[in-house]
Design an enzyme around this catalytic site. Structure first.
Site, PDB file in Angstrom:
ATOM      1  N   GLU A 429      35.662  38.166  42.983  1.00 10.58           N
ATOM      2  CA  GLU A 429      36.636  37.256  43.600  1.00 10.58           C
ATOM      3  C   GLU A 429      37.324  37.892  44.799  1.00 10.58           C
ATOM      4  O   GLU A 429      38.319  37.372  45.289  1.00 10.58           O
ATOM      5  CB  GLU A 429      37.640  36.743  42.564  1.00 10.58           C
ATOM      6  CG  GLU A 429      38.274  37.790  41.692  1.00 10.58           C
ATOM      7  CD  GLU A 429      39.153  37.209  40.576  1.00 10.58           C
ATOM      8  OE1 GLU A 429      39.495  36.020  40.589  1.00 10.58           O
ATOM      9  OE2 GLU A 429      39.506  38.001  39.678  1.00 10.58           O
ATOM     10  N   ASP A 453      39.995  32.568  43.943  1.00 11.89           N
ATOM     11  CA  ASP A 453      40.518  33.719  44.686  1.00 11.89           C
ATOM     12  C   ASP A 453      39.578  34.133  45.811  1.00 11.89           C
ATOM     13  O   ASP A 453      40.029  34.557  46.876  1.00 11.89           O
ATOM     14  CB  ASP A 453      40.768  34.899  43.734  1.00 11.89           C
ATOM     15  CG  ASP A 453      42.105  34.745  43.023  1.00 11.89           C
ATOM     16  OD1 ASP A 453      43.087  34.365  43.697  1.00 11.89           O
ATOM     17  OD2 ASP A 453      42.170  34.980  41.808  1.00 11.89           O
ATOM     18  N   CYS A 500      32.927  30.806  37.625  1.00 10.16           N
ATOM     19  CA  CYS A 500      33.955  30.269  36.722  1.00 10.16           C
ATOM     20  C   CYS A 500      35.160  29.742  37.489  1.00 10.16           C
ATOM     21  O   CYS A 500      36.119  29.272  36.897  1.00 10.16           O
ATOM     22  CB  CYS A 500      34.379  31.305  35.687  1.00 10.16           C
ATOM     23  SG  CYS A 500      35.131  32.761  36.401  1.00 10.16           S
TER      24      CYS A 500
END
Ligand code: PEP
Ligand code: MG
Length: 539
Positions: A429, A453, A500
């Site tokens: 991320e 992120d 995710c």
């Protein structure tokens, strides 16, 4: 009847009574008073009420969680008797001729800052208690005790903004919808709303003083509108839409038990994101193949102290046992940024999203990390657990994590506690992790892309800043190129790669992800079946 527009973050419809939640800053305003002694008397009465509440809480907690855990309420009662604290409040009322609530709130802030600045860790941790006590006292003094998070009937929550801590404390069965004046579509409160299947509207230009708890409202998360005191026609229309939504959901149920396979035979794992034990039911109801992201930090939110190893172990064990043989990926705590917890005493940061958060806290304060790792490793024997580490930027961080993991395993062996070796993976991320993903893939078992992120750090856009929502573009070619690079590097070393972040549920990109070779998509439970439908249409 009055209508407002906002940005929908979960497209559902709700009809019901409103509960207006006002935050402390809005509630407590400084007022000049003519009769300070009346304000002093209000505080004295408020202290009595607060003492009675704390005594009742203590007695309830002794029965439910035992004397040791209940002791915190005794400590709060003692703090409420502290003469320095009470004198400071009375002095302020008399010297500055201000209202009682204001004097309590300001004194509470001063004392809490004073504790936070002490060297002793125990005293530092009392800072959150002082805040808690003064919030309680403010509520007792203002007679505003009903405006808490525990409302009785299912309601539409209207607030200026909601923090993840407030949201996790609410009883999900009693929330029909969220409507907030502020908030960003990428914040954790929005993510929670999606995870809970709750219609939610943000950025609604409301004057909260004109909305009263108990008013009726209709929230339409498809059109992005909320109507207060709706007429009969609007209510009937909403009921009709709710029925239609339910029929659609019914149709999706036919996909339960079917495979996530494209027309050409490519299989993709579709897992669910959860925030706690309470969400496992949603994951199973929606036939998720596993849990792709358990945001374990939610166990740390909305409470006064760290969850113990035993508490965490019980939570992880329960999730694993409920999921049976299905894979459960638990992410180690990602506290910080918008997920603030007073007892962590993180201090104020100018730039919390790029600050002291997630794995950085765990590596700097290994005691906190070790407690969680011990709970996780103890839970490994109860199901199919994978551990995932957030906010990784370098191979050195992974080495440091593994060193701590080894210490934990050694401790457990010495204590003759059995455990299995779980799969260990990392979230990708940060752009740095993407750029070194070739090396990282050689060290870990899997990658899971945190697009929320990754988008924030790649596009230099604070995901919390609602002004930037229009610039926040996770479809940006830079992000898609990064996901391809991550997937290729994982596969090069025989590892799997999933997504995710919220982008995994973007049905416009499902085909792109499948073509990229993504092995797993982890989405909010309500998106599992729509995603399965989409995958099965891809040729
Ligand atoms: C992400 O960043 O995409 C992610 C899944 O983690 P979180 O949203 O909890 O930061
Ligand atoms: Mg993240």
């Amino acid at each position: 009847m009055v209508k407002f527009y906002g940005k929908p973050v979960y497209k559902g419809i709700a009809v019901g009574p409103v509960v207006v939640l006002k935050n402390e800053d809005q509630k407590v305003k400084r007022r000049k008073v003519d009769r300070p002694e009346e304000e002093v008397a209000k505080v004295e009465q408020g202290v009595k009420t607060a003492q009675e509440q704390l005594q009742a809480l203590y007695e309830k907690a002794v029965v439910e969680v035992g004397e040791a855990s209940a002791a915190i309420f005794e400590v709060h009662q003692m703090m409420l008797e502290d003469e320095d604290y009470l004198d400071a409040i009375y002095n302020m009322i008399r010297a500055e001729q201000v209202n009682a609530e204001y004097a309590v709130a300001v004194t509470g802030d001063n004392f809490s800052e004073m504790f936070a600045g002490m060297d002793d860790d125990y005293m530092k941790a009392r800072s959150a208690d002082v805040k808690d006590i003064s919030n309680r006292l403010v509520q007792c003094v203002s007679g505003n005790q009903d405006a808490g998070l525990n409302f009785k009937e299912p309601s539409i929550i209207v607030a200026d903004d909601l923090s993840p801590s407030e949201t996790v404390q609410m009883d999900k069965k009693k929330i029909l919808a969220f409507v907030t004046v502020h908030g960003s579509a990428n914040s954790h409160t929005s993510i929670l709303a999606r995870m809970m299947n709750i219609p939610a509207l943000i950025g609604v230009p409301l004057d909260l003083d004109k909305i009263q708890s108990g008013m009726k409202a209709v929230v339409d998360g498809v059109q992005g509108e909320v109507v207060f005191e709706p007429n009969e026609f609007v209510c009937e229309e909403a009921e009709r839409k709710i029925k239609k939504e339910q029929e659609k959901l019914q149709l999706l149920q036919e996909l339960r038990g079917k495979e996530n396979v494209t027309l050409s035979g490519r299989q993709v794992n579709v897992f669910a994101n959860i925030g706690g034990i309470g969400d496992v039911g949603y994951a199973l109801e929606n036939d998720a193949g596993g849990v792709g992201l358990f945001r374990s930090e939610f166990l740390y939110l909305g409470r006064d102290n760290f969850p113990s190893e035993e508490e965490q172990f019980q939570a992880y064990r329960q999730v694993l046992q409920t999921m049976g043989e299905k894979k459960v990926i638990i992410r180690t705590l990602d506290i910080g940024a918008d997920k603030q917890v007073d007892y962590f005493n993180l201090g104020k940061e100018d730039n919390p999203a790029m600050g002291y958060r997630a794995i950085r806290i765990c590596l700097k304060q290994p005691d906190i990390f070790k407690t969680q790792l011990r709970a996780l490793f103890r839970a490994t024997v109860y199901g199919n657990l994978s551990i995932m580490y957030p906010m990784i930027t370098s191979t050195e961080e992974v080495e440091k994590i593994y060193a701590i993991v080894e210490e934990v395993k050694e401790e457990l062996r010495k204590e003759q506690i059995t455990f299995k070796d779980p799969e260990q993976g990392i979230m990708i991320e940060t752009p740095a992790a993407v750029m070194v993903s070739d090396k990282l893939a050689q060290m870990v078992d899997f990658f899971s892309v945190g697009t929320n992120d990754l988008t924030q750090y790649t596009l230099a856009i604070d995901r919390q800043n609602e002004k930037l929502d229009d610039f926040y573009n996770p479809h940006h070619e830079a992000i898609l190129a990064m996901i391809q690079m991550i997937t290729d590097n994982a596969h090069k070393h025989g590892k799997w790669a999933g997504i995710c972040g919220e982008l995994g549920a973007d049905l416009e990109l499902t085909e792109t992800f499948v073509k990229m070779g993504i092995d797993e998509l982890s989405v909010s439970p309500s998106m599992v079946l729509p995603l399965r439908k989409r995958i099965r249409e891809i040729s």
